[in-house]
Design an enzyme around this catalytic site. Structure first.
Site, PDB file in Angstrom:
ATOM      1  N   ASP A   1      68.617  48.757  15.109  1.00  0.00           N
ATOM      2  CA  ASP A   1      67.274  49.319  15.120  1.00  0.00           C
ATOM      3  C   ASP A   1      66.634  49.029  13.764  1.00  0.00           C
ATOM      4  OD1 ASP A   1      68.513  51.067  13.421  1.00  0.00           O
ATOM      5  OD2 ASP A   1      68.366  52.803  14.726  1.00  0.00           O
TER       6      ASP A   1
ATOM      7  N   ASP B   1      69.851  52.869  25.079  1.00  0.00           N
ATOM      8  CA  ASP B   1      70.867  53.278  24.102  1.00  0.00           C
ATOM      9  C   ASP B   1      70.733  54.770  23.883  1.00  0.00           C
ATOM     10  OD1 ASP B   1      68.404  53.041  22.205  1.00  0.00           O
ATOM     11  OD2 ASP B   1      69.937  54.098  21.036  1.00  0.00           O
TER      12      ASP B   1
END
Lengths: 387, 387
Positions: A94, A267
């Site tokens: 991320d 996720d």
């Protein structure tokens, strides 16, 4: 869309749901896919081998955490993220933005980036779109994420509009920053639960040269119904040729809603975090190992599960005993079970899409989950926690 | 010596050291053997499969802990200790005495037994020789231990003499109490570091019908040299036809001293407890993963180790990072490594005895361990902690 070594194809469609395949320099990923989260470069409690054995083909690592400790240069010196974590398959990082907004203190945002205090040692840090991409290049995942502004779930419309505008400006800067060779970059759509803002922002992000498009800013405290409405309205309109990623979602109910709306990737830390609270995901809803009814039970966590924790003699009674005594093995077994369960859920949905009956599969599965089981009442699926 | 299904034979002798084989209803145990400790029915951090893969053939569980939680009847209801813990091989339970003397509060000893407060919930409990044997029968290990009085390492001679006398009286009561069918019973020799008391007590215990004889009350805070003197003087005089068990010892230096003196079995929480403190046992002495010199090291924990943690890409840098972040996987890997190391140490000694060169093997190994390695200075081997 032009990143060499990165490919995506849709193999089957069933309504809005898609069965696809993602290819990266570190392997293929069957979609829809759930990506376990290795916050500090390790899925909590589990080895890379165990995570792979749940069927996971891609692992996420958190840029913010690894940047602060041990540092991106250390990860790079130890062979970059794949060698460091011993995860040989596809990895995604991320941007660090979500953790800056949720974990760091004294956060000050300006048009250039964010200044904040590290939650580890209180040091002043600064993250910008260019900095995030550079850190992600150093870490070396196969897929990097654009640096976005993620407003809180209860932010007012004006705040969301401002975050959307800034996220677009930052998206352009992320794309203009050199990445590691072969590293794909996904853009992020914000807009809260405002369907009109979502559509407008999606149009902006979709027009840019991202390899995939993510929905950010969901599962951040809003009502589940509102999130499901955004999914149903927006996801099917996302570019069909690129993978669609719903960030931070991992509750079974939300995974099913996402897949039905056409999402390809998810996720969440839910499977491992819930395990550490004694919660098991089962085909009959959530269960809590702590319940006293489990004390003398020689049944497995989930008698319908064919995974490594439910077929090798771990009784509920033994797991409850270990959990109550704070023994690590209980956390390991529940974490592994929960990840295996989500892997099986995704495999079930992929098969159902191929068979053209994903809607019926979803209805049957959700009905069963709502019924609850001997382990406890059929709790509502909890809101998705974040790391 | 008459317990059906229980056998012991010495296959090779090399000086006082012995290479033997123990048979129980749940398998054979090559001796000298190190027995990992599953305090609450689980070796901390590791699955039964992982423990077995280190070469361990027998596991110890603590009667005191399992009696207090979840209760011996619960363990029995879940199939007794082997099914409960998923450990299919030989199991041994201690008597609970050592934990009563080291963990419980408000301890009051009389000739009949011990009254104490549980360290779990403060409840008043009472343990007697008969009670300990009954609890061990309910738990169902292959080998039970007699209930003894274990004085502190700094107790004066009069206290030790009193404990010796009481331990003999209790030993007779333990032998007179019915056990689970096929369950062997070992007696325990006390006497502190007084060699004359040890010899006298050994004569009493050896005259009784125990299947094996243990040395208790060592590694409880006394000087290492004093313990090694007792081992060298007493162990070779223990009955040759029965297994000899040195309780609570697990530091490599002490294991080697014990084997050279003719000990066949050992147990200790050292490998897993030290792991949780970041300490690794290596062929070059103790190492601490926390040291900053490990931050960028891509070397394994021990380059001479052929175990599952040193040959599969776990770098010191990654393990240090995980350990500093409190990640469970670091504790798992270090625990598994340390147990594997002790397994390899015992295999090395068994081979050396077969080859008739265990004294030379011991000298070479101890010299190498004292040299230290890149991971850190060659610390003295620490005193053995207890559970």
């Amino acid at each position: 869309m032009k990143t060499p070594g990165f490919q995506f194809e849709v193999l089957h469609a069933d309504g809005a749901a898609r069965r696809g395949r993602l290819s990266t320099p570190h392997g293929t990923v069957d979609t829809p896919a759930f990506m376990p989260v290795g916050t500090h470069g390790s899925v909590k409690g589990l080895t890379a081998e165990e995570v792979a054995a749940t069927g996971a083909q891609v692992m996420l690592a958190n840029t913010y955490h690894l940047w602060l400790r041990p540092g991106a240069d250390v990860v790079n010196a130890l062979g970059s993220l794949h060698a460091f974590t011993r995860w040989p398959r596809t990895m995604l990082t991320d941007s660090g933005g979500f953790q800056v907004f949720s974990l760091a203190s004294l956060r000050k945002i300006d048009d250039d980036g964010v200044t904040f205090r590290s939650h580890v040692d209180g040091a002043m840090c600064r993250l910008t779109p260019e900095g995030s991409i550079r850190i992600q290049a150093t870490l070396g995942a196969d897929i990097a994420m654009a640096f976005d502004e993620c407003p809180a779930g209860d932010a007012d419309r004006a705040t969301v509009e401002s975050a959307v505008a800034r996220t677009t400006r930052w998206a352009q800067r992320c794309l203009a920053t050199p990445r590691r060779e072969g590293q794909a970059l996904f853009g992020i759509v914000q807009g809260g639960t405002h369907v009109d803002l979502r559509h407008a922002h999606l149009a902006e992000i979709a027009a840019m040269d991202f390899d995939g498009i993510a929905l950010g800013g969901l599962s951040v405290g809003e009502e589940t119904a509102a999130m499901h409405e955004v999914l149903a309205e927006v996801a099917p309109t996302m570019p069909a040729a690129r993978p669609r990623y719903l960030m931070g979602v991992g509750a079974p109910r939300d995974l099913i809603a996402g897949v039905l709306a056409g999402i390809d990737m998810f996720d969440c830390v839910l499977p491992t975090r819930n395990a550490r609270n004694g919660q098991a995901l089962t085909w009959h809803g959530r269960a809590n190992i702590k319940q006293s009814r489990n004390q003398r039970s020689d049944a497995p966590i989930d008698s319908q599960c064919d995974g490594p924790c439910c077929t090798t003699g771990y009784s509920r009674g033994y797991l409850r005993h270990l959990f109550m005594g704070g023994e690590m093995v209980a956390l390991r077994v529940l974490s592994l079970h929960n990840l295996y369960f989500l892997g099986a859920l995704m495999r079930g949905m992929r098969s159902a899409i191929e068979a053209g009956r994903v809607r019926a599969w979803a209805d049957e599965t959700l009905t069963r989950m709502r019924e609850g089981d001997e382990l406890g009442p059929a709790d509502d699926v909890p809101p998705s926690p974040k790391s």
